[in-house]
Design a protein around this motif. Sequence first.
Motif, PDB file in Angstrom:
ATOM      1  N   SER A  96       0.819  -1.221   0.000  1.00 35.84           N
ATOM      2  CA  SER A  96       0.000   0.000   0.000  1.00 35.84           C
ATOM      3  C   SER A  96       0.853   1.271   0.000  1.00 35.84           C
ATOM      4  O   SER A  96       0.357   2.352  -0.314  1.00 35.84           O
ATOM      5  N   LEU A  97       2.130   1.160   0.349  1.00 29.54           N
ATOM      6  CA  LEU A  97       2.916   2.351   0.676  1.00 29.54           C
ATOM      7  C   LEU A  97       3.079   3.297  -0.513  1.00 29.54           C
ATOM      8  O   LEU A  97       2.759   4.485  -0.424  1.00 29.54           O
ATOM      9  N   LYS A  98       3.561   2.767  -1.619  1.00 35.80           N
ATOM     10  CA  LYS A  98       3.735   3.631  -2.798  1.00 35.80           C
ATOM     11  C   LYS A  98       2.371   4.076  -3.336  1.00 35.80           C
ATOM     12  O   LYS A  98       2.202   5.216  -3.766  1.00 35.80           O
ATOM     13  N   ASP A  99       1.394   3.175  -3.292  1.00 39.12           N
ATOM     14  CA  ASP A  99       0.041   3.537  -3.739  1.00 39.12           C
ATOM     15  C   ASP A  99      -0.483   4.747  -2.971  1.00 39.12           C
ATOM     16  O   ASP A  99      -1.134   5.631  -3.538  1.00 39.12           O
ATOM     17  N   LYS A 100      -0.206   4.779  -1.685  1.00 37.07           N
ATOM     18  CA  LYS A 100      -0.706   5.893  -0.868  1.00 37.07           C
ATOM     19  C   LYS A 100      -0.035   7.220  -1.243  1.00 37.07           C
ATOM     20  O   LYS A 100      -0.686   8.267  -1.308  1.00 37.07           O
ATOM     21  N   ILE A 101       1.269   7.158  -1.490  1.00 36.73           N
ATOM     22  CA  ILE A 101       1.983   8.379  -1.912  1.00 36.73           C
ATOM     23  C   ILE A 101       1.432   8.859  -3.261  1.00 36.73           C
ATOM     24  O   ILE A 101       1.190  10.053  -3.471  1.00 36.73           O
TER      25      ILE A 101
ATOM     26  N   PHE B  62      17.107  -0.007  -2.584  1.00 38.18           N
ATOM     27  CA  PHE B  62      17.119  -0.138  -1.121  1.00 38.18           C
ATOM     28  C   PHE B  62      16.823  -1.576  -0.657  1.00 38.18           C
ATOM     29  O   PHE B  62      16.845  -1.865   0.527  1.00 38.18           O
ATOM     30  N   ARG B  63      16.528  -2.453  -1.621  1.00 40.52           N
ATOM     31  CA  ARG B  63      16.196  -3.840  -1.285  1.00 40.52           C
ATOM     32  C   ARG B  63      17.432  -4.666  -0.975  1.00 40.52           C
ATOM     33  O   ARG B  63      17.357  -5.663  -0.275  1.00 40.52           O
ATOM     34  N   HIS B  64      18.586  -4.233  -1.522  1.00 41.46           N
ATOM     35  CA  HIS B  64      19.778  -5.082  -1.450  1.00 41.46           C
ATOM     36  C   HIS B  64      20.979  -4.317  -0.897  1.00 41.46           C
ATOM     37  O   HIS B  64      22.072  -4.357  -1.475  1.00 41.46           O
ATOM     38  N   LEU B  65      20.777  -3.621   0.181  1.00 39.60           N
ATOM     39  CA  LEU B  65      21.870  -2.839   0.771  1.00 39.60           C
ATOM     40  C   LEU B  65      22.652  -3.672   1.781  1.00 39.60           C
ATOM     41  O   LEU B  65      22.088  -4.539   2.450  1.00 39.60           O
ATOM     42  N   PRO B  66      23.957  -3.384   1.909  1.00 36.20           N
ATOM     43  CA  PRO B  66      24.729  -4.019   2.980  1.00 36.20           C
ATOM     44  C   PRO B  66      24.183  -3.591   4.352  1.00 36.20           C
ATOM     45  O   PRO B  66      23.622  -2.496   4.496  1.00 36.20           O
ATOM     46  N   VAL B  67      24.341  -4.472   5.312  1.00 28.41           N
ATOM     47  CA  VAL B  67      23.927  -4.198   6.694  1.00 28.41           C
ATOM     48  C   VAL B  67      25.138  -3.648   7.449  1.00 28.41           C
ATOM     49  O   VAL B  67      26.244  -4.166   7.308  1.00 28.41           O
ATOM     50  N   MET B  68      24.935  -2.616   8.258  1.00 28.07           N
ATOM     51  CA  MET B  68      26.041  -2.060   9.032  1.00 28.07           C
ATOM     52  C   MET B  68      26.533  -3.085  10.069  1.00 28.07           C
ATOM     53  O   MET B  68      25.709  -3.706  10.763  1.00 28.07           O
ATOM     54  N   LYS B  98       8.534  -0.006  -0.020  1.00 28.52           N
ATOM     55  CA  LYS B  98       8.367  -1.450   0.167  1.00 28.52           C
ATOM     56  C   LYS B  98       9.728  -2.138   0.293  1.00 28.52           C
ATOM     57  O   LYS B  98       9.894  -3.064   1.092  1.00 28.52           O
ATOM     58  N   ASP B  99      10.695  -1.669  -0.483  1.00 27.76           N
ATOM     59  CA  ASP B  99      12.045  -2.244  -0.385  1.00 27.76           C
ATOM     60  C   ASP B  99      12.578  -2.161   1.042  1.00 27.76           C
ATOM     61  O   ASP B  99      13.221  -3.095   1.532  1.00 27.76           O
ATOM     62  N   GLY B 105      12.699  -6.976   6.980  1.00 29.58           N
ATOM     63  CA  GLY B 105      12.243  -8.347   7.195  1.00 29.58           C
ATOM     64  C   GLY B 105      13.364  -9.358   7.014  1.00 29.58           C
ATOM     65  O   GLY B 105      13.459 -10.344   7.747  1.00 29.58           O
ATOM     66  N   ASP B 106      14.228  -9.107   6.051  1.00 28.11           N
ATOM     67  CA  ASP B 106      15.358 -10.013   5.801  1.00 28.11           C
ATOM     68  C   ASP B 106      16.392  -9.968   6.914  1.00 28.11           C
ATOM     69  O   ASP B 106      16.890 -11.010   7.343  1.00 28.11           O
ATOM     70  N   HIS B 107      16.749  -8.751   7.339  1.00 28.63           N
ATOM     71  CA  HIS B 107      17.935  -8.604   8.201  1.00 28.63           C
ATOM     72  C   HIS B 107      17.609  -8.302   9.665  1.00 28.63           C
ATOM     73  O   HIS B 107      18.467  -8.461  10.534  1.00 28.63           O
ATOM     74  N   PHE B 108      16.393  -7.834   9.925  1.00 30.49           N
ATOM     75  CA  PHE B 108      15.993  -7.492  11.300  1.00 30.49           C
ATOM     76  C   PHE B 108      14.590  -8.059  11.534  1.00 30.49           C
ATOM     77  O   PHE B 108      13.651  -7.321  11.834  1.00 30.49           O
ATOM     78  N   SER B 109      14.485  -9.360  11.424  1.00 27.65           N
ATOM     79  CA  SER B 109      13.156  -9.985  11.459  1.00 27.65           C
ATOM     80  C   SER B 109      12.486  -9.852  12.826  1.00 27.65           C
ATOM     81  O   SER B 109      11.277 -10.048  12.944  1.00 27.65           O
ATOM     82  N   PHE B 110      13.256  -9.494  13.856  1.00 26.31           N
ATOM     83  CA  PHE B 110      12.672  -9.283  15.181  1.00 26.31           C
ATOM     84  C   PHE B 110      11.962  -7.930  15.290  1.00 26.31           C
ATOM     85  O   PHE B 110      11.310  -7.657  16.303  1.00 26.31           O
ATOM     86  N   ILE B 111      12.088  -7.105  14.280  1.00 27.39           N
ATOM     87  CA  ILE B 111      11.405  -5.793  14.267  1.00 27.39           C
ATOM     88  C   ILE B 111      10.098  -5.936  13.490  1.00 27.39           C
ATOM     89  O   ILE B 111      10.117  -6.303  12.312  1.00 27.39           O
ATOM     90  N   SER B 112       8.978  -5.662  14.144  1.00 28.22           N
ATOM     91  CA  SER B 112       7.678  -5.825  13.483  1.00 28.22           C
ATOM     92  C   SER B 112       7.292  -4.561  12.710  1.00 28.22           C
ATOM     93  O   SER B 112       7.885  -3.491  12.908  1.00 28.22           O
ATOM     94  N   TRP B 113       6.298  -4.692  11.847  1.00 28.75           N
ATOM     95  CA  TRP B 113       5.811  -3.537  11.075  1.00 28.75           C
ATOM     96  C   TRP B 113       5.324  -2.416  11.982  1.00 28.75           C
ATOM     97  O   TRP B 113       5.293  -1.250  11.589  1.00 28.75           O
ATOM     98  N   LYS B 114       4.931  -2.782  13.214  1.00 25.85           N
ATOM     99  CA  LYS B 114       4.461  -1.748  14.147  1.00 25.85           C
ATOM    100  C   LYS B 114       5.595  -0.833  14.600  1.00 25.85           C
ATOM    101  O   LYS B 114       5.359   0.240  15.149  1.00 25.85           O
ATOM    102  N   GLN B 115       6.823  -1.277  14.419  1.00 28.79           N
ATOM    103  CA  GLN B 115       7.982  -0.522  14.903  1.00 28.79           C
ATOM    104  C   GLN B 115       8.664   0.287  13.804  1.00 28.79           C
ATOM    105  O   GLN B 115       9.781   0.765  14.003  1.00 28.79           O
TER     106      GLN B 115
END
Lengths: 173, 173
Positions: A96-101, B62-68, B98-99, B105-115
């Motif tokens: 939804s993110l880009k759609d919203k923008i 932004f989908r394929h960036l190195p992780v610090m 979205k990226d 989700g790939d690198h910090f899966s313990f972080i939820s969308w709420k955060q």
Amino acid sequence: MKRVLVDMDEVIADPMTAMINWYRKEYGLDVDYTKMKGSWANGFPEQHQHLIRARLNEPGFFRHLPVMKNSQRVLAEINKKYELFIVSAATEFPNSLKDKIDWLGDHFSFISWKQVVLCGDKRLCVGDYLIDDHTKNLVHFAGKPYLFDAAHNKDVKEYERLHNWEEVANALL
Amino acid sequence: MKRVLVDMDEVIADPMTAMINWYRKEYGLDVDYTKMKGSWANGFPEQHQHLIRARLNEPGFFRHLPVMKNSQRVLAEINKKYELFIVSAATEFPNSLKDKIDWLGDHFSFISWKQVVLCGDKRLCVGDYLIDDHTKNLVHFAGKPYLFDAAHNKDVKEYERLHNWEEVANALL
């Protein structure tokens, strides 16, 4: 300059109407408005809840939503007199993110990317006024909360209710 | 529970390195680190600035960036002891949104969308600590600001500087 935060869904955009129209067309069934308490999605039949959820994360769904009546005219005025931000709990649905923008660009072109917040939890956001249809967002707000009237919040008594954008104009302009 | 806000780019993700690698491969040219003051994009040759900007809004960048280094381990600990939010100024680049969620989700899966907060202006966001590489974000922050070391902020003296995630751990854990 005081800061106004405005929610998107059910306040300036109308995903409920878009979903009901899509559902009627695809399945020929009606929704039950009496079951919408808390979330309009609850008004759809139990056996089709997963379809509604999937549709919410379908690319394009939030791209083509109806605009709430008079919201463009009133927000354009609010944008001149206040520091305006659009704050949408959207990260649950990454598609939804880009759609919203893009939708905002189409219908509220006076609002820049700097004025948009897409988040999961609105507790982080501070301002003087918040217009939102969900009490879960209003309850933590330190400024003045306004409940925007929606099918799912008809029973809520705790907040000053704004029924439409004419009433928003009366409250803030 | 105290609240920690953490920036994405140049703090947990490394778009500068990804861009330099891409640029070297595509154009065979180097960047000038001495010209990066304020923004690492300034280190790329003037005649190619438009390419850098276009690349920032390309789906997938932004989908394929190195992780610090060490950010995953330290943030996992911070996430247990604090209310953690990732706050990224991202709405300028709609294709990044979205990226960024998928990358988290790939690198910090313990972080939820709420955060997660994707915004244009971090002045809206309140918390107890903010770790960010840009003074424009730190200057308005009401809590304790930490400047995360980056090529473009080497001359900044006004904030406590954290050079790496080991130093973040020492400051917050």
